[in-house]
Design a protein around this motif. Structure first.
Motif, short mmCIF file in Angstrom:
data_model
loop_
_atom_site.label_atom_id
_atom_site.label_comp_id
_atom_site.label_asym_id
_atom_site.label_seq_id
_atom_site.Cartn_x
_atom_site.Cartn_y
_atom_site.Cartn_z
N GLY A 413 27.13 -9.73 -81.90
CA GLY A 413 27.07 -9.79 -83.36
C GLY A 413 28.42 -9.66 -84.04
N PHE A 414 29.50 -9.46 -83.26
CA PHE A 414 30.84 -9.33 -83.83
C PHE A 414 31.60 -10.64 -83.68
CE2 PHE A 414 29.63 -5.03 -82.65
CZ PHE A 414 29.95 -4.32 -83.80
N ASN A 415 32.35 -11.00 -84.71
CA ASN A 415 33.19 -12.19 -84.66
C ASN A 415 34.47 -11.89 -83.90
OD1 ASN A 415 31.30 -13.45 -86.20
ND2 ASN A 415 32.51 -13.48 -88.07
N ILE A 416 34.79 -12.74 -82.92
CA ILE A 416 36.03 -12.62 -82.17
C ILE A 416 36.78 -13.93 -82.31
CG2 ILE A 416 37.07 -12.29 -79.89
CD1 ILE A 416 34.63 -10.64 -79.12
N TYR A 417 38.01 -13.85 -82.77
CA TYR A 417 38.82 -15.05 -82.99
C TYR A 417 39.75 -15.24 -81.79
CZ TYR A 417 36.95 -14.81 -87.65
OH TYR A 417 36.08 -14.77 -88.72
N PRO A 418 39.57 -16.30 -81.01
CA PRO A 418 40.37 -16.50 -79.80
C PRO A 418 41.88 -16.45 -80.05
CG PRO A 418 38.52 -18.01 -79.80
CD PRO A 418 38.52 -17.34 -81.15
N SER A 419 42.34 -16.94 -81.20
CA SER A 419 43.78 -16.96 -81.46
C SER A 419 44.37 -15.56 -81.46
CB SER A 419 44.08 -17.65 -82.79
OG SER A 419 43.43 -16.99 -83.86
N ASP A 420 43.57 -14.57 -81.92
CA ASP A 420 44.06 -13.19 -81.90
C ASP A 420 44.29 -12.71 -80.47
OD1 ASP A 420 41.86 -12.17 -84.62
OD2 ASP A 420 43.87 -13.03 -84.68
N LEU A 421 43.35 -13.01 -79.59
CA LEU A 421 43.45 -12.58 -78.20
C LEU A 421 44.55 -13.35 -77.48
CD1 LEU A 421 40.59 -11.72 -79.24
CD2 LEU A 421 39.78 -11.98 -76.91
N GLU A 422 44.67 -14.63 -77.80
CA GLU A 422 45.71 -15.45 -77.18
C GLU A 422 47.10 -14.93 -77.55
OE1 GLU A 422 44.51 -19.13 -78.80
OE2 GLU A 422 42.85 -19.42 -77.38
N ALA A 423 47.25 -14.49 -78.79
CA ALA A 423 48.55 -13.97 -79.23
C ALA A 423 48.94 -12.73 -78.43
CB ALA A 423 48.50 -13.65 -80.72
N VAL A 424 47.96 -11.88 -78.13
CA VAL A 424 48.25 -10.69 -77.33
C VAL A 424 48.58 -11.07 -75.89
CG1 VAL A 424 47.30 -8.53 -76.44
CG2 VAL A 424 46.84 -9.21 -78.80
N LEU A 425 47.81 -11.98 -75.31
CA LEU A 425 48.09 -12.42 -73.94
C LEU A 425 49.51 -12.95 -73.82
CD1 LEU A 425 44.82 -14.26 -72.85
CD2 LEU A 425 45.97 -12.45 -71.55
N ARG A 426 49.94 -13.72 -74.82
CA ARG A 426 51.27 -14.34 -74.73
C ARG A 426 52.40 -13.33 -74.85
NH1 ARG A 426 48.81 -18.46 -78.36
NH2 ARG A 426 48.10 -20.17 -77.03
N GLN A 427 52.07 -12.11 -75.29
CA GLN A 427 53.10 -11.09 -75.38
C GLN A 427 53.45 -10.51 -74.00
OE1 GLN A 427 51.75 -8.13 -78.18
NE2 GLN A 427 51.50 -9.62 -79.82
N HIS A 428 52.58 -10.72 -73.01
CA HIS A 428 52.87 -10.22 -71.67
C HIS A 428 54.04 -11.01 -71.09
CE1 HIS A 428 52.47 -9.19 -67.45
NE2 HIS A 428 51.66 -8.19 -67.80
N PRO A 429 55.02 -10.33 -70.52
CA PRO A 429 56.21 -11.04 -70.05
C PRO A 429 55.96 -12.07 -68.95
CG PRO A 429 56.22 -8.72 -69.36
CD PRO A 429 55.13 -8.87 -70.37
N ALA A 430 54.85 -11.93 -68.24
CA ALA A 430 54.57 -12.88 -67.15
C ALA A 430 53.73 -14.06 -67.60
CB ALA A 430 53.85 -12.16 -66.00
#
Length: 508
Positions: A413-430
């Motif tokens: 029932g919660f909205n999850i925006y993929p772009s938000d999660l993708e932005a965090v993933l891309r912060q990982h140095p690897a």
């Protein structure tokens, strides 16, 4: 004016209605949580103390007032008292990251934020732009205006902001959806036949969610009783519903799934139920059929969005052959389907859903460009809101949803925006590149899964744990996969359908 007169008028505010109910049925329970209850007289008085305190502190009309807390009678009183002062209720999601919550408070420019113990601890290390007041300490009682205080009544117009509902976000730029008093009045007035005047409405979803408010607000507007549940538990829900002789409820599909799966479901006395609703996430036809068969009362599914636009309603009890649809546009609501160029598609064809009704957002708080992007105008210049979904109408005018144009993931029932999660993933140095897609989940309806392109060999479990530590509880990835290259279109857009297909085929 009496409550009946107000409800029969062209426009009234919710605080006016609650005051009328307090005068006419002051001893009736208005709102209850698992430890306390407030009658209409008590709720009305507490709202006035909140409103008078805001006015005493020089907080003017139109000012957002934030709340980050679990559902409680005091949460309800603060939000409703905010409205009585002419301010703007701004409920925020405790499940967002501390940084995202702080960003939402700052974006709203709220001078005050009300917290409970858990969220005060969560935000302890965040530099907040608002003064924090704890709801569960003597500080709240000390802040309230004295008993018997009456605020001056603000001049509230239909177009004035009622509340701001924020989208989820971890990028620091969540969008605030501004809803007007006129929009909320539509939610109240259109429910004349729903029987809220003598309702006992079970609320098992958070008070910052529009899903909750579309049941919470009409119940109080019509003079019924709201029962607030804290953390959802299927068996506890049934125990409370049975004890309170609940008549109405709004649940998201995953909650229905968990309740219906209980082995002793049929042992609970739910005969008092008259009206059950659901929204916010895909609701399978099989689950709808099970609810209709075993749970007394009507089951109605609503399709719509927090921004407004248009809503559809499906009376699943009356239309067992339409359970694969989300129903027909509600009275006064209009839905059109358009192609990529903004032209209407022929009858029976698939297109992007756009809708208009008397209940539409003013816009996104402080984001004129985003507001324009969400709008579509027909040849007569009438404003519609883009729903972000793709669908088609069947021959009887029932809407069948085919896909989500914007790749929104709805989990529990919660909205999850993929772009938000993708932005965090891309912060990982690897991580060189990343995409997030929604996959079916028996527990949550959908759940987010990440696909990454790595710069170097690292354990995926470590990347997954690192990412989830930086996401809100409702946003966390269920799994992470690696690939050599993300599939993209000629203009560089990630082809997420290909990723879904590859995941389903086991080739990722």
């Amino acid at each position: 004016m009496t409550a009946a007169d107000l409800l029969a008028s062209d426009f009234a505010t919710l605080p006016q209605l609650i005051a009328a109910h307090a005068a006419e049925r002051g001893g009736k329970t208005a709102v209850a949580d698992e430890t306390r209850t407030l009658t209409y007289a008590q709720l009305d008085a507490r709202m006035s103390r909140v409103a008078a305190a805001l006015q005493r502190d020089g907080i003017g009309t139109g000012t957002p007032i934030a709340v980050v807390a679990a559902p409680s009678v005091d949460y309800a009183a603060v939000s409703l008292g905010t409205l009585r002062a002419g301010c703007v209720a701004t409920p925020l999601s405790p499940s967002a990251t501390p940084g995202a919550i702080a960003a939402m408070i700052a974006d709203s420019a709220a001078p005050l934020v009300f917290l409970d113990a858990v969220n005060a601890t969560t935000l302890a290390d965040e530099p907040l732009t608002a003064r924090a007041i704890r709801l569960d300490t003597p500080a709240f009682e000390e802040w309230l205006a004295p008993e018997g205080a009456r605020p001056s009544e603000p001049d509230i117009h239909p177009e004035d902001a009622f509340n701001i509902i924020y989208s989820s976000g971890t990028t620091g730029t969540p969008k605030g959806i501004v809803q007007s008093h006129a929009m909320r009045w539509q939610h109240l007035s259109r429910n004349a036949a729903a029987g809220f005047a003598d309702a006992v409405t079970m609320i098992a979803t958070p008070l910052y969610s529009n899903t909750t408010l579309v049941s919470f607000l009409p119940t109080l507007g019509w003079g019924g009783t709201v029962v607030l549940m804290g953390k959802f538990d299927a068996r506890r829900y049934l125990e409370l519903a049975q004890a309170h002789r609940a008549t109405h409820t709004m649940l998201v599909p995953v909650q229905y799934q968990r309740i219906m799966a209980l082995p002793d479901f049929d042992g609970f006395d739910l005969s008092s139920f008259r009206f059950k609703t659901s929204t916010s996430a895909p609701f399978s036809a099989a689950l709808k059929a099970d609810v209709v068969a075993r749970w007394p009362g009507l089951l109605v599914e609503y399709y719509g969005m927090t921004e407004g636009g248009a809503s559809c309603g499906l009376n699943a009890t009356a239309h067992p052959d339409k359970l694969h649809t989300v129903g027909q546009p509600m009275p006064g609501h209009e839905i059109r389907l358009i192609d990529e160029d903004g032209n209407e598609v022929p009858p029976g064809e698939m297109g992007e859903v756009v809708g208009r009704s008397p209940a539409m957002m003013n816009g996104y708080h402080g984001r004129e460009g985003a507001t324009r992007d969400a709008e579509w105008y027909d040849a007569e210049g009438r404003r519609y809101i883009r729903h972000g979904d793709v669908g088609r109408f069947d021959k009887d005018g029932f809407l069948i949803l085919m896909d989500r144009k914007k790749d929104l993931i709805i989990s529990g029932g919660f909205n999850i925006y993929p772009s938000d999660l993708e932005a965090v993933l891309r912060q990982h140095p690897a991580v060189a590149d990343a995409a997030v897609i929604g996959v079916p989940s028996e527990a949550w309806g959908e759940t987010p899964v990440g696909i990454v392109v790595l710069r170097e060999e690292v354990p995926l479990d470590a990347v997954l744990a690192w990412t989830n530590d930086r996401l809100g509880r409702t946003q966390r990835l269920a799994a992470l996969h690696a690939t050599d290259e993300l599939p993209r279109s000629a203009i560089g857009k990630v082809l997420k359908r290909e990723l879904r297909d590859a995941l389903a085929e086991g080739t990722l």
